[in-house]
Design an enzyme around this catalytic site. Structure first.
Site, PDB file in Angstrom:
ATOM      1  N   CYS A  66       0.857  -1.180   0.000  1.00 41.98           N
ATOM      2  CA  CYS A  66       0.000   0.000   0.000  1.00 41.98           C
ATOM      3  C   CYS A  66       0.900   1.239   0.000  1.00 41.98           C
ATOM      4  O   CYS A  66       2.116   1.152   0.173  1.00 41.98           O
ATOM      5  CB  CYS A  66      -0.922   0.003   1.216  1.00 41.98           C
ATOM      6  SG  CYS A  66      -0.046   0.102   2.805  1.00 41.98           S
ATOM      7  N   CYS A 157       2.513   5.418   9.195  1.00 40.98           N
ATOM      8  CA  CYS A 157       1.506   5.623   8.158  1.00 40.98           C
ATOM      9  C   CYS A 157       0.539   6.729   8.583  1.00 40.98           C
ATOM     10  O   CYS A 157       0.058   6.729   9.723  1.00 40.98           O
ATOM     11  CB  CYS A 157       0.733   4.325   7.920  1.00 40.98           C
ATOM     12  SG  CYS A 157      -0.647   4.511   6.773  1.00 40.98           S
ATOM     13  N   GLU A 187       0.714  -1.627  16.384  1.00 43.17           N
ATOM     14  CA  GLU A 187      -0.119  -0.458  16.102  1.00 43.17           C
ATOM     15  C   GLU A 187      -1.087  -0.171  17.243  1.00 43.17           C
ATOM     16  O   GLU A 187      -1.279   0.987  17.637  1.00 43.17           O
ATOM     17  CB  GLU A 187      -0.893  -0.659  14.795  1.00 43.17           C
ATOM     18  CG  GLU A 187      -1.730   0.558  14.431  1.00 43.17           C
ATOM     19  CD  GLU A 187      -2.612   0.328  13.226  1.00 43.17           C
ATOM     20  OE1 GLU A 187      -3.712   0.915  13.187  1.00 43.17           O
ATOM     21  OE2 GLU A 187      -2.212  -0.435  12.310  1.00 43.17           O
ATOM     22  N   THR A 250      -5.837  -0.227  12.070  1.00 44.86           N
ATOM     23  CA  THR A 250      -6.241   0.019  10.685  1.00 44.86           C
ATOM     24  C   THR A 250      -6.273  -1.227   9.819  1.00 44.86           C
ATOM     25  O   THR A 250      -6.866  -1.209   8.740  1.00 44.86           O
ATOM     26  CB  THR A 250      -5.305   1.042  10.020  1.00 44.86           C
ATOM     27  OG1 THR A 250      -3.953   0.555  10.065  1.00 44.86           O
ATOM     28  CG2 THR A 250      -5.375   2.386  10.737  1.00 44.86           C
ATOM     29  N   CYS A 288      -8.790   2.270   7.228  1.00 45.24           N
ATOM     30  CA  CYS A 288      -7.781   2.589   6.223  1.00 45.24           C
ATOM     31  C   CYS A 288      -8.301   2.261   4.825  1.00 45.24           C
ATOM     32  O   CYS A 288      -8.813   1.164   4.587  1.00 45.24           O
ATOM     33  CB  CYS A 288      -6.512   1.793   6.530  1.00 45.24           C
ATOM     34  SG  CYS A 288      -5.317   1.747   5.194  1.00 45.24           S
ATOM     35  N   ASN A 319      -3.415  -7.706   8.485  1.00 37.58           N
ATOM     36  CA  ASN A 319      -4.236  -7.533   7.282  1.00 37.58           C
ATOM     37  C   ASN A 319      -4.174  -8.766   6.389  1.00 37.58           C
ATOM     38  O   ASN A 319      -5.163  -9.127   5.747  1.00 37.58           O
ATOM     39  CB  ASN A 319      -3.833  -6.258   6.523  1.00 37.58           C
ATOM     40  CG  ASN A 319      -2.547  -6.401   5.734  1.00 37.58           C
ATOM     41  OD1 ASN A 319      -2.553  -6.812   4.586  1.00 37.58           O
ATOM     42  ND2 ASN A 319      -1.423  -6.056   6.345  1.00 37.58           N
TER      43      ASN A 319
END
EC number: 1.17.7.4
Length: 399
Positions: A66, A157, A187, A250, A288, A319
């Site tokens: 990403c 990010c 995170e 996210t 996100c 993810n």
């Protein structure tokens, strides 16, 4: 601690950088050689489909690096170029991809050691350069590095930073942050450090336990035993669950985050009524875009007739795990691998990680006859890794 004021002060420091060093052209060739793929570009141009003899490969229409990951990796490369002789550290994996992190080690980037789950910053000294990874870092880590006189390169990010701003707003208005995430994920640790009062819920099951307690259906001791490691110090469920705002890690499954948000909105509506709802529940928008795009593309891919699925990404990548969950929810034979090396084209075998299980070696991976394989990868997986998997599948299909 006023985390907002600390961030503002840090951002104005001459020893802090979050914009790179203007050396993009100098590192472009290295990044291209390490991570990009001509084959993947060709497959994209062909409608995300490749035919090779009896093998058909279907790529998800959104996968891999990403923008936030590309930015973080490029900044790390620029940092080494800008500081060729200085001692360079990173507080955690830059992203959840073993090959990318190995490349940084080859560039003499040192990773902060971890002893029994605790990071050891004792080796970091004044003048050292320290990279904060794409997941971010806790405010306490930033404070320590700043006080120690380090040069901080912040690759966090911007979507993660957006969540930090959300929980800081909750804190300012004495609202408890319900954070949908994995309590030990880097995170979520960072996000909770910027929050005031918070509670981390992993999934709908845990969210329902919290909702039931709010409506008077739970036992306090059982509740605290369940969430003792997932809440802010001094958390009191009888006091701290009256005003809620939702935020998320996210990389969590978008649909589940939205479902959790709706659950707490209904819960507070039931307890306080429509006239007082806005005083007790704050809507959110911290999902996100890149995570959403990859999950949406995966849902589209699994609607196609697939014989099996290969999901590529770090085993500790949240993810990527959620992409695997989508395939399994449709009953598709799916394999999660972290590197192309897990696929043995000579033996028709694959070493993969089933959901919530240990690594497993499976023989007769690719079935005989015409076969359609779906492929996607997590946001921390470079195109080059996807290319290598496809090349192995092509070789395997010829045998």
């Amino acid at each position: 601690m006023d985390t907002h004021a600390f961030k503002r002060s840090l951002h104005h420091s001459e020893r802090y950088n979050r914009r790179g060093f203007g050396r993009a052209e100098e590192v472009a060739e290295s990044l291209e050689q390490a991570y990009q793929s001509g084959l993947i570009g060709t497959i994209r141009d062909n409608g995300y489909k490749l035919s090779h003899g009896r093998l058909t490969v279907r790529l998800a229409e959104a996968f891999g690096f990403c923008w936030g990951v590309e930015r973080a990796v490029a900044m790390a490369y620029e940092t080494r170029k800008h500081y060729p002789a200085e001692r360079l550290w990173i507080t955690n994996e830059i992203i959840h991809n073993p090959s990318v992190n190995d490349h940084l080690r080859e560039m003499d980037v040192q990773f902060i050691p971890v002893e029994q789950g605790v990071k050891d910053f004792s080796g970091v000294t004044s003048g050292d350069v320290v990279i904060l990874p794409a997941f971010g870092a806790t405010v306490q880590e930033m404070q320590l590095l700043n006080e120690r006189g380090c040069h901080i390169v912040d690759t966090t990010c911007p979507w993660v930073s957006k969540v930090w701003t959300t929980v800081e707003k909750h804190k300012k208005h004495t609202i408890t942050s319900i954070i949908h995430g994995k309590v030990k994920h880097e995170e979520t640790l960072a996000t909770s450090s910027f929050a005031g009062t918070y509670l981390v819920v992993l999934d709908m099951e845990e969210a329902q336990i919290v909702a039931d307690y709010i409506l008077g259906k739970g036992d306090r001791d059982a509740f605290m035993q369940r969430f003792s490691a997932a809440c802010s110090p001094g958390f009191d469920p009888d006091r701290d669950l009256s005003r809620l705002g939702v935020a998320n890690q996210t990389t969590m499954l978008k649909s589940e985050t939205e479902e959790i948000g709706r659950l707490f909105e209904r819960t507070m509506l039931s307890k306080y009524g429509p006239a007082e709802l806005n005083d007790h529940f704050v809507a959110f928008n911290t999902i996100c875009d890149a995570t959403q795009e990859r999950q949406d593309a995966m849902f589209s891919l699994v609607d196609e007739p697939l014989d099996l699925m290969v999901v590529i990404g770090g085993f500790n990548s949240s993810n990527t795990t959620h992409l695997q969950e989508i395939a399994l929810s449709r009953g598709i034979r799916s394999f999660h691998i972290d590197t192309p090396d897990r696929l043995d084209a000579q033996a028709n075998a694959i070493e993969h990680k089933p959901l919530n299980e240990n690594l497993r070696l499976e023989s007769n991976f690719l079935p005989a006859g015409p076969v359609t394989v779906g492929i996607t990868s997590g946001a921390s997986t470079p195109d080059r890794a996807v290319e290598e998997v496809i090349e192995k599948l092509m070789l395997l299909s010829e045998s």
